[in-house]
Design a protein around this motif. Structure first.
Motif, PDB file in Angstrom:
ATOM      1  N   SER A 146      37.454  36.136  44.307  1.00 51.03           N
ATOM      2  CA  SER A 146      37.721  35.055  43.660  1.00 51.03           C
ATOM      3  C   SER A 146      37.295  34.384  43.061  1.00 51.03           C
ATOM      4  CB  SER A 146      39.265  33.834  43.780  1.00 51.03           C
ATOM      5  OG  SER A 146      38.567  33.501  45.519  1.00 51.03           O
ATOM      6  N   ARG A 147      35.401  33.679  42.959  1.00 49.80           N
ATOM      7  CA  ARG A 147      34.379  33.234  42.251  1.00 49.80           C
ATOM      8  C   ARG A 147      33.325  34.005  41.828  1.00 49.80           C
ATOM      9  NH1 ARG A 147      32.298  29.059  46.630  1.00 49.80           N
ATOM     10  NH2 ARG A 147      31.457  30.697  48.479  1.00 49.80           N
ATOM     11  N   PHE A 148      32.812  33.635  41.461  1.00 49.02           N
ATOM     12  CA  PHE A 148      31.243  33.754  40.568  1.00 49.02           C
ATOM     13  C   PHE A 148      30.422  33.108  39.655  1.00 49.02           C
ATOM     14  CE2 PHE A 148      35.377  37.247  40.028  1.00 49.02           C
ATOM     15  CZ  PHE A 148      34.298  38.125  41.071  1.00 49.02           C
ATOM     16  N   PRO A 159      25.185  32.920  51.384  1.00 56.88           N
ATOM     17  CA  PRO A 159      25.774  32.803  52.891  1.00 56.88           C
ATOM     18  C   PRO A 159      27.292  33.301  52.954  1.00 56.88           C
ATOM     19  CG  PRO A 159      23.542  32.228  53.275  1.00 56.88           C
ATOM     20  CD  PRO A 159      24.158  31.805  51.278  1.00 56.88           C
ATOM     21  N   ASN A 160      27.973  31.921  52.277  1.00 61.64           N
ATOM     22  CA  ASN A 160      29.314  31.039  52.677  1.00 61.64           C
ATOM     23  C   ASN A 160      30.180  31.843  52.269  1.00 61.64           C
ATOM     24  OD1 ASN A 160      28.568  29.224  54.643  1.00 61.64           O
ATOM     25  ND2 ASN A 160      27.949  28.401  53.102  1.00 61.64           N
ATOM     26  N   ASP A 161      29.775  32.498  50.511  1.00 60.23           N
ATOM     27  CA  ASP A 161      30.686  33.645  50.385  1.00 60.23           C
ATOM     28  C   ASP A 161      30.854  34.084  51.140  1.00 60.23           C
ATOM     29  OD1 ASP A 161      31.523  33.753  47.684  1.00 60.23           O
ATOM     30  OD2 ASP A 161      30.940  35.161  47.584  1.00 60.23           O
ATOM     31  N   LYS A 162      30.087  35.485  51.940  1.00 63.45           N
ATOM     32  CA  LYS A 162      30.544  36.516  52.656  1.00 63.45           C
ATOM     33  C   LYS A 162      31.872  35.760  54.046  1.00 63.45           C
ATOM     34  CE  LYS A 162      26.257  38.448  53.453  1.00 63.45           C
ATOM     35  NZ  LYS A 162      25.289  38.920  54.475  1.00 63.45           N
ATOM     36  N   VAL A 345      33.130  26.254  57.410  1.00 63.86           N
ATOM     37  CA  VAL A 345      34.209  26.990  56.833  1.00 63.86           C
ATOM     38  C   VAL A 345      35.552  26.703  57.621  1.00 63.86           C
ATOM     39  CG1 VAL A 345      34.802  28.924  55.659  1.00 63.86           C
ATOM     40  CG2 VAL A 345      32.375  28.024  56.086  1.00 63.86           C
ATOM     41  N   TYR A 346      35.169  27.041  58.617  1.00 63.32           N
ATOM     42  CA  TYR A 346      36.806  27.056  59.693  1.00 63.32           C
ATOM     43  C   TYR A 346      36.789  25.568  60.395  1.00 63.32           C
ATOM     44  CZ  TYR A 346      36.006  31.830  57.866  1.00 63.32           C
ATOM     45  OH  TYR A 346      36.231  33.155  57.289  1.00 63.32           O
ATOM     46  N   TYR A 347      37.787  25.603  60.756  1.00 59.74           N
ATOM     47  CA  TYR A 347      38.225  24.322  61.679  1.00 59.74           C
ATOM     48  C   TYR A 347      38.291  25.139  63.491  1.00 59.74           C
ATOM     49  CZ  TYR A 347      40.132  21.548  57.961  1.00 59.74           C
ATOM     50  OH  TYR A 347      40.759  21.331  56.662  1.00 59.74           O
TER      51      TYR A 347
END
Length: 1138
Positions: A146-148, A159-162, A345-347
């Motif tokens: 959904s992003r490039f 790394p965060n894209d994974k 990234v997550y709560y």
């Protein structure tokens, strides 16, 4: 003189010249000669262009064509934001086109939109391999991104894209929908045939969204933001709209040929439609509603035209999410709040409770509400939201016009306590664009709203497909490829073609006045099984250069087989899956076949939305028509001949007569040389069915129920060989056991007499089906691991109605399915959770899934109070009901002997005594469905004993109305939580982490109760919790300061009962289970209430002292306490499940 003569000619124009000049003056006049009103319109348009240039155009990457999320981001391009930016540019180009502008801006804006759409297409085409894998494995791993990279359009390697929530089905659907809208308006988005094939694969990508949990529009999955996807109504609805838009559409535009037409699986679309209309107005299991539904039911998707569903969805969003400064995305959303840690990234597990009532508000949705209201012609609503939108714009000197729309309004951290206590009582501040830059998505939508408000754009300009209108009200566009054109008023006529497999069967039926045709007689029309057509459609979307396969080998449903196909120059009619010989054994029961035919006719009539009439091919086989079920089959055929089946109009005719009014699909994407068929077309049979012996030759076959598989384990291979080489019809069950033992020793491909064990068991399975020896049929089907094609859709049908399904058995392994699963995963799970020595259990659970899905679709009230369908207990409940039915007389509640009448079964079963068989596995599939229906409808339950009623209710997992809300109320007043089945439900963080109305809390209670081994104990536990809830509701001063142990309380109630009746054995609760709820002094409610009151008094669980000088209201409360103690029956009846 020349000037004078010219002026005279101008003064005396001819009539025709005057008319021509008036028509062309607006186009021929130079810009400086336009009228003041025209000049003001041009001026407004130029001002908006400057605004668009600053807010949108300047942010586009010159290389990839993508847009960032924020104007100061120069690294990442987001697909969703880019699509909305493209829509804004496209809308502006249409506005300039209406003005006939000659300064190139219309072309510039149009091409900007096209470049963006092609940039997204280019980025996704780099991931063609992932798309290809996703078609067979709907995994997060293979999701399109959904992003490039903003500059190159290539996949990000950070790394965060994974960990990013790329799986967004609504995103791909939005791209398809926007692309179709632009192409209809005349834009050229798709250039090559390879791109056509890729778009077709995008359709394959989204067709199974109804069973694909994703991360949703906010890229976070569940409300808890823990990286867990879930099924979203907004995603399913957007996909439904996209499939309707692209079906039969030519992506090359009006100049394209049949090679650029996109095909949609109409059955896949229908399942998305059904799922969407079932979920809304709820967004998902964890979100009671979501602002994204405004984009789904309104602009740009317009996914529903049901005014009730539309109003329910919008009203729920407005009620729960609208604030003074916009709309919250969803409840307890921490995005952009001051206390959110954006570096993670997550709560954390219980973090969402911190965001309660302090969620950020997004003004973008005010603009969405305005656009939707304008397109729908609701001027009052549009005016209200436009005025509100003006108050939400923020000042910015750098922006042309000095105004822009902020991404969101944020609660000041200093005002958190006040806002939590009193929502919408504080002033929120807008997100500062100086930090990230302005938000491209929000301002793109604002631009479209501004164009509509200034009347520079008409509603139809941004919706050339007329999505806002029902399909039947849209202009009809001739297209030889099927498209959603809407249907006539009422249900369409379903055309029926009766095909007899042999001339002998045709002659037999003709003596009864039923006219049929054989495959030979319908030539040159060919009759195909649906799997043969599936093979042809595997060529659809296939591209060797892109290295992508065609359509996955998914079965065709009843809607797809109701079309007539033109394939390789031939006319082809397909018969539905239910007539397939190699299908699941359920179709071998003629009563089920008759019921399925009627249901499919009704389903087709209700769901058919294509131009042309549906044509259903009914294949009549001797094994299903002749024999003991002949009269029942004849009744159906007579109904078809008379023109009505269950109130549905049908037309029985010869195939060639039906073709003129049929829905015809042209298959132009495949050549005969490209397809290698492994399934032949239907040929006329010369004798009985292939590979199946005649019933006369099997009349000596027996099924010895006393034979056990364990008896064959000690036999040698030679003894087993000898047994198999005899006539297999002598002892069918023994033959099956012998094959199973050899299978375990040597594997399925081991040969005995030049025939593999697999083939021998398959042959035995077909013989058992013909003889309708149902225990043996299920045993063989289990050993062969046969599954129903519609298993995954049936599971989804239950899940989207808020139910869970527990497969397997407690003695081995039970797994609760709460999210849709792929067929392969469901297949593996089902057989892994059932004992290998009882393979028939996996088959009966499949039958129950199908039966429950059918029943909940026809009579949803049958499942009221049932949140979890526990298949093993459901089978036990059927077994229990059968054992009660076999008892000729039962003792009624009044103590009199009352005759028990068996639950009614349809006359189509033809087996009146079958219900007296020993096991559920001996029953035909029809009787299993009938007993299940009677069980859930609670027919004649008033004649059962209290113990039997409790066992059945417990086995069904049925709860009283409002049960989970009442347990929530108990938890609020139990400081140390509640213990259920020796499991702790803590007060915190349960209350802070969950909300009262979300399904996750109910699922948590069900998870705890699933550990209970006996259904009658579960039902007593439900009665106890209802009594506790009643006492708390009537007595607000009661508050449990210690753990509320339900198991101890039930034990205490039983001891009170045992003491009063001199029962010595205090370990066996059976006498307690046998108490009813009618007698005042001898009911379970009496003793449970005494135990609760004793617990309250002993533990001093009072939150305040009782004042003897209380007010009348207090006195009333005291009286209610006394009533609860002395007369619990009335209130217990509220909690009792009838």
């Amino acid at each position: 003189m020349a000037s004078v003569s010219l002026s005279r000619r101008r003064q005396r124009p001819t009539g025709s010249n005057l008319k021509l000049r008036r028509l062309t003056q607006a186009y021929l006049a130079p810009l400086r000669n336009v009228s003041p009103s025209q000049a003001s319109v041009v001026s407004k348009m130029d001002q908006i262009y400057e605004l668009v240039e600053y807010l949108v155009l300047d942010e586009q990457s010159v290389t990839s064509g993508l847009f960032p999320r924020y104007s100061k981001d120069k690294d990442v391009g987001y697909v969703k934001d880019s699509i909305y930016a493209a829509l804004a540019c496209w809308a502006c180009s249409i506005a300039y086109k209406r003005l006939d502008d000659d300064r190139g801006r219309e072309t510039e804006l149009r091409q900007t939109a096209v470049k963006t759409m092609r940039g997204i297409l280019f980025s996704w085409m780099q991931q063609a391999e992932m798309l290809n894998k996703f078609k067979s494995n709907n995994s997060v791993t293979f999701a399109l991104h959904s992003r490039f990279d903003l500059q190159t359009g290539m996949t990000l390697t950070t790394p965060n894209d994974k960990h990013y929530g790329h799986l967004q089905m609504d995103l791909v659907a939005l791209f398809i929908l926007a692309m179709v809208q632009m192409i209809v308006a005349g834009e050229k988005v798709i250039y090559t045939q390879h791109e056509v094939q890729f778009v077709q694969n995008l359709v394959f990508y989204i067709e199974r969204t109804y069973r694909t949990p994703d991360f949703g529009i906010w890229e976070r999955g569940t409300r808890y933001n823990r990286g867990t996807p879930e099924l979203h109504a907004s995603s399913v609805g957007m996909v439904k709209a996209a499939l309707e838009a692209v079906n039969g559409f030519n992506v090359f535009g009006s100049c394209g040929t049949s090679s650029s037409v996109i095909y949609v699986d109409i059955d896949g679309h229908n399942r998305n439609r059904t799922t969407f209309e079932t979920i809304i107005p709820r967004e998902s299991a964890s979100k009671t509603t979501d602002a994204s539904l405004l984009l789904t039911v309104g602009w740009p998707a317009f996914a529903t035209h049901d005014s009730k569903l539309f109003n329910q969805s919008v009203e729920k969003v407005v009620k729960h999410l609208e604030g003074k400064f916009g709309f919250k995305r969803f409840l307890r959303d921490g995005y952009r709040t001051e206390i959110e840690d954006a570096s993670r990234v997550y709560y954390h597990e219980h973090e969402t409770s911190h965001f309660h009532n302090v969620e950020s508000q997004f003004p973008m949705f005010v603009a969405v509400m305005y656009i939707t209201a304008v397109i729908r012609g609701e001027s009052t609503i549009a005016e209200r939201y436009w005025e509100k939108l003006q108050t939400l714009l923020m000042d910015d000197e750098d922006v042309p016009g000095g105004k822009l729309l902020p991404e969101c309004y944020v609660v000041d951290e200093l005002s958190y306590r006040q806002e939590k206590a009193t929502p919408n009582s504080t002033e929120l501040y807008p997100q500062n664009p100086q930090e990230f830059g302005h938000h491209v998505w929000s301002n793109s939508i604002y631009v479209i709203a501004l164009l509509l408000h200034e009347s520079l754009l008409h509603p139809g300009d941004i919706d050339p497909l007329n999505r806002h209108l029902p399909a039947s009200h849209r202009p009809k566009i001739f297209n030889k490829h099927s498209a959603f054109q809407g249907s006539m008023e009422g249900d369409p006529v379903v055309q029926i073609a009766l095909i007899a497999e042999s001339a002998r069967l045709q002659m037999t039926l003709s003596t009864y006045g039923i006219s049929t045709q054989t495959p030979h007689e319908v030539e040159p029309v060919q009759i195909w099984p649906s799997w043969r057509l599936v093979k042809v459609f595997e060529c659809l979307g296939k591209d060797e250069k892109l290295k992508i396969d065609g359509r996955p080998p998914r079965p065709f449903g009843p809607l797809s087989t109701s079309k007539v196909y033109r394939v390789f120059g031939d006319t082809v009619l397909c018969y539905p899956l239910l007539f397939e010989v190699a299908d699941f054994y359920v179709a071998s029961d003629p009563a089920v076949l008759i019921d399925d035919i009627k249901r499919e006719i009704e389903f087709i009539a209700r769901r058919w939305k294509l131009s042309g009439r549906p044509t259903m091919c009914i294949l009549l086989r001797e094994e299903n028509v002749l024999g003991p079920y002949f009269d029942h089959m004849m009744d159906l055929l007579v109904q078809l001949k008379n023109g009505f089946v269950n109130g549905i109009r049908v037309r029985l005719g010869r195939v060639h007569q039906l073709l003129n009014s049929s829905c015809i699909e042209h298959v132009d994407f495949a050549n005969s040389d490209d397809v290698e068929f492994d399934i032949g077309r239907l040929e006329e049979a010369e004798g009985p069915g292939d590979g199946i012996r005649s019933r006369q030759s099997l009349k000596e076959a027996t099924d010895d129920e006393t034979t056990k598989e364990s008896d064959f384990h000690a036999m040698s291979d030679n003894d087993l060989y000898e047994l198999l080489t005899r006539d297999e019809t002598e002892r069918l069950r023994g033959t099956a056991f012998a094959i199973a033992v050899l299978w375990k020793r040597h594997g399925p491909e081991f040969q005995v007499g030049h025939v593999t064990l697999h083939d021998r068991l398959e042959r035995l399975y077909r013989v058992a089906c013909q003889l309708r020896m149902w225990w043996l049929v299920r045993y063989c089907a289990g050993r062969l691991q046969k599954t129903v094609n519609s298993l995954a859709p049936s599971i989804t049908n239950l899940l989207v109605r808020g139910k869970q399904v527990t497969v397997g058995v407690r003695s081995m392994r039970e797994v609760t399915v709460s999210t849709p699963m792929a067929p392969s995963d469901l297949f593996s799970l089902l057989f892994s959770c059932c004992p290998s020595d009882e393979p028939q259990m996996a088959c009966i659970q499949q039958e129950l899934i199908i039966a429950c899905a059918d029943l909940i679709g026809q009579t949803p009230d049958s499942f009221s109070g049932v949140l979890t369908v526990r298949l093993a207990w459901l089978a036990d409940a059927i077994q229990m009901l059968l054992s009660y039915v076999r008892t000729s007389e039962l003792v009624g509640n009044s103590g009199k002997q009352e005759t028990f009448y068996s639950p009614p079964t349809p006359t189509t079963t033809g087996i009146p005594n079958e219900i007296r068989k020993n096991s559920i596995y001996d029953l035909s599939p029809t009787v299993v469905k009938d007993v299940l229906s009677a069980l859930l409808a609670r027919k004649v339950w008033h004649l059962l004993t209290p113990l039997q009623t409790r066992r059945l209710n417990g086995a069904l997992n049925r709860m009283p109305e409002g049960f989970y809300d009442r347990v929530w109320g108990i938890l609020e007043r139990a400081d140390h939580g509640i213990s259920i089945a020796h499991q702790l439900l803590p007060q915190q963080p349960t209350l802070s982490d969950m909300t009262k109305y979300e399904l996750t809390f109910a699922y948590r209670i069900e998870q705890m109760m699933s550990q209970i081994a006996h259904p009658e104990y579960r039902q007593i536990l439900v009665e106890l919790l209802c009594i506790v809830a009643t006492m708390l509701e009537r007595n607000p001063e009661i508050h449990f300061g210690e753990l509320l142990d339900c198991d101890e309380m039930i034990k205490k109630a039983f001891l009170i009962y045992a003491s009063s009746t001199n029962i010595k054995n205090t370990e066996d609760l059976t006498p307690f289970y046998q108490l009813d709820n009618i007698a005042m002094n001898t009911s379970t409610a009496t003793f449970l209430t005494k135990a609760v009151v004793e617990h309250v008094l002993q533990g001093r669980h009072l939150s305040r002292p009782i004042d003897i000088f209380q007010s009348p209201r207090r006195h009333e409360s005291s009286a209610s306490t006394k009533e609860t103690l002395e007369s619990p029956i009335n209130e217990a009846e509220r909690c009792k499940v009838q």
